[in-house]
Motif scaffolding. Structure first.
Motif, mmCIF file in Angstrom:
data_model
loop_
_atom_site.group_PDB
_atom_site.id
_atom_site.type_symbol
_atom_site.label_atom_id
_atom_site.label_comp_id
_atom_site.label_asym_id
_atom_site.label_seq_id
_atom_site.Cartn_x
_atom_site.Cartn_y
_atom_site.Cartn_z
ATOM 1 N N LEU A 291 0.823 -1.212 0.000
ATOM 2 C CA LEU A 291 0.000 0.000 0.000
ATOM 3 C C LEU A 291 0.855 1.260 0.000
ATOM 4 O O LEU A 291 0.571 2.217 -0.717
ATOM 5 C CB LEU A 291 -0.909 -0.005 1.238
ATOM 6 N N ALA A 292 1.934 1.260 0.738
ATOM 7 C CA ALA A 292 2.795 2.441 0.870
ATOM 8 C C ALA A 292 3.422 2.871 -0.458
ATOM 9 O O ALA A 292 3.858 4.012 -0.590
ATOM 10 C CB ALA A 292 3.889 2.163 1.901
ATOM 11 N N GLN A 293 3.461 1.991 -1.440
ATOM 12 C CA GLN A 293 4.081 2.311 -2.734
ATOM 13 C C GLN A 293 3.168 3.081 -3.685
ATOM 14 O O GLN A 293 3.648 3.776 -4.582
ATOM 15 C CB GLN A 293 4.474 1.012 -3.451
ATOM 16 N N VAL A 294 1.866 2.962 -3.496
ATOM 17 C CA VAL A 294 0.904 3.400 -4.509
ATOM 18 C C VAL A 294 1.051 4.880 -4.874
ATOM 19 O O VAL A 294 1.012 5.238 -6.053
ATOM 20 C CB VAL A 294 -0.541 3.061 -4.080
ATOM 21 N N ASP A 295 1.231 5.753 -3.899
ATOM 22 C CA ASP A 295 1.310 7.190 -4.191
ATOM 23 C C ASP A 295 2.532 7.574 -5.024
ATOM 24 O O ASP A 295 2.564 8.661 -5.590
ATOM 25 C CB ASP A 295 1.305 8.010 -2.901
ATOM 26 N N ASN A 296 3.528 6.707 -5.102
ATOM 27 C CA ASN A 296 4.754 7.015 -5.838
ATOM 28 C C ASN A 296 4.937 6.205 -7.115
ATOM 29 O O ASN A 296 5.987 6.296 -7.749
ATOM 30 C CB ASN A 296 5.964 6.813 -4.930
ATOM 31 N N LEU A 297 3.927 5.436 -7.504
ATOM 32 C CA LEU A 297 4.037 4.600 -8.702
ATOM 33 C C LEU A 297 3.931 5.438 -9.964
ATOM 34 O O LEU A 297 3.000 6.226 -10.128
ATOM 35 C CB LEU A 297 2.939 3.540 -8.712
ATOM 36 N N ARG A 298 4.886 5.261 -10.864
ATOM 37 C CA ARG A 298 4.892 5.960 -12.149
ATOM 38 C C ARG A 298 4.612 4.959 -13.264
ATOM 39 O O ARG A 298 5.257 3.917 -13.350
ATOM 40 C CB ARG A 298 6.234 6.644 -12.383
ATOM 41 N N ILE A 299 3.648 5.290 -14.111
ATOM 42 C CA ILE A 299 3.252 4.405 -15.207
ATOM 43 C C ILE A 299 4.262 4.543 -16.333
ATOM 44 O O ILE A 299 4.465 5.622 -16.880
ATOM 45 C CB ILE A 299 1.841 4.753 -15.708
ATOM 46 N N LYS A 300 4.918 3.438 -16.673
ATOM 47 C CA LYS A 300 5.978 3.457 -17.685
ATOM 48 C C LYS A 300 5.476 3.121 -19.081
ATOM 49 O O LYS A 300 5.867 3.742 -20.049
ATOM 50 C CB LYS A 300 7.085 2.470 -17.319
ATOM 51 N N GLU A 301 4.625 2.074 -19.193
ATOM 52 C CA GLU A 301 4.179 1.673 -20.524
ATOM 53 C C GLU A 301 2.935 0.803 -20.461
ATOM 54 O O GLU A 301 2.655 0.180 -19.442
ATOM 55 C CB GLU A 301 5.283 0.970 -21.301
ATOM 56 N N LEU A 302 2.214 0.792 -21.586
ATOM 57 C CA LEU A 302 1.039 -0.054 -21.752
ATOM 58 C C LEU A 302 1.451 -1.481 -22.076
ATOM 59 O O LEU A 302 2.529 -1.725 -22.614
ATOM 60 C CB LEU A 302 0.188 0.455 -22.925
ATOM 61 N N CYS A 303 0.541 -2.389 -21.819
ATOM 62 C CA CYS A 303 0.700 -3.768 -22.279
ATOM 63 C C CYS A 303 0.761 -3.733 -23.802
ATOM 64 O O CYS A 303 0.054 -2.956 -24.447
ATOM 65 C CB CYS A 303 -0.495 -4.587 -21.803
ATOM 66 N N ASN A 304 1.578 -4.571 -24.391
ATOM 67 C CA ASN A 304 1.738 -4.554 -25.848
ATOM 68 C C ASN A 304 0.941 -5.638 -26.558
ATOM 69 O O ASN A 304 1.242 -5.991 -27.687
ATOM 70 C CB ASN A 304 3.218 -4.649 -26.223
ATOM 71 N N CYS A 305 -0.105 -6.140 -25.917
ATOM 72 C CA CYS A 305 -0.888 -7.225 -26.521
ATOM 73 C C CYS A 305 -1.662 -6.773 -27.755
ATOM 74 O O CYS A 305 -2.037 -7.597 -28.580
ATOM 75 C CB CYS A 305 -1.849 -7.824 -25.501
ATOM 76 N N GLY A 306 -1.921 -5.480 -27.876
ATOM 77 C CA GLY A 306 -2.637 -4.961 -29.032
ATOM 78 C C GLY A 306 -4.155 -5.007 -28.909
ATOM 79 O O GLY A 306 -4.858 -4.527 -29.784
ATOM 80 N N GLU A 307 -4.669 -5.580 -27.841
ATOM 81 C CA GLU A 307 -6.119 -5.641 -27.620
ATOM 82 C C GLU A 307 -6.611 -4.248 -27.213
ATOM 83 O O GLU A 307 -6.184 -3.724 -26.190
ATOM 84 C CB GLU A 307 -6.421 -6.660 -26.510
ATOM 85 N N PRO A 308 -7.476 -3.617 -28.007
ATOM 86 C CA PRO A 308 -7.910 -2.241 -27.715
ATOM 87 C C PRO A 308 -8.633 -2.084 -26.386
ATOM 88 O O PRO A 308 -8.679 -0.994 -25.829
ATOM 89 C CB PRO A 308 -8.839 -1.875 -28.874
ATOM 90 N N SER A 309 -9.190 -3.159 -25.846
ATOM 91 C CA SER A 309 -9.913 -3.049 -24.577
ATOM 92 C C SER A 309 -9.102 -3.555 -23.384
ATOM 93 O O SER A 309 -9.623 -3.723 -22.297
ATOM 94 C CB SER A 309 -11.251 -3.784 -24.661
ATOM 95 N N CYS A 310 -7.807 -3.790 -23.595
ATOM 96 C CA CYS A 310 -6.907 -4.181 -22.504
ATOM 97 C C CYS A 310 -6.381 -2.906 -21.849
ATOM 98 O O CYS A 310 -5.796 -2.056 -22.504
ATOM 99 C CB CYS A 310 -5.739 -5.001 -23.044
#
Length: 112
Positions: free
Chosen positions: A31-50
């Motif tokens: 839980l303590a990590q959540v406020d500092n999480l940085r989103i680096k990249e999307l999943c590369n599966c190619g599914e538009p609804s993923c």
């Protein structure tokens, strides 16, 4: 300073759901990590609804940490993967919600 956006700024509702989830299962270390999480990249599966995304850059066939992997089923919408005590990936199953998440992340120029 990293240019990757914070989860709490981009997806505050999801960040709160993740915090509530880890509170409910008494995993305050995660839980303590959540406020500092940085989103680096999307999943590369190619599914538009993923709506899945990474907090660290994805490296294919990186199985060396398999023993350190913890998977958490998350509210019926996906899973959260933790490796060596760090949140590294949120899987949002293909769905309308996943499409919404993916669309938001693309607006922030997050890609795979």
């Amino acid at each position: 300073m990293e240019n990757h956006p914070l989860l709490v700024n981009v997806l505050p509702h999801l960040a709160n759901r993740i915090k509530n989830y880890f509170t409910s299962i008494s995993r305050l270390d995660i839980l303590a990590q959540v406020d500092n999480l940085r989103i680096k990249e999307l999943c590369n599966c190619g599914e538009p609804s993923c709506g899945s995304f990474y907090f660290s850059h994805y490296i294919e066939n990186e199985n060396e940490n398999e023993d350190e992997l913890e998977g958490f089923a998350f509210e019926g919408i996906g899973t959260i993967e933790v490796i060596e005590g760090k949140i590294v990936f949120v899987e949002i199953f293909p769905s309308n919600y996943g499409y919404e998440i993916r669309s938001i992340l693309k607006k922030y120029s997050i890609s795979y």
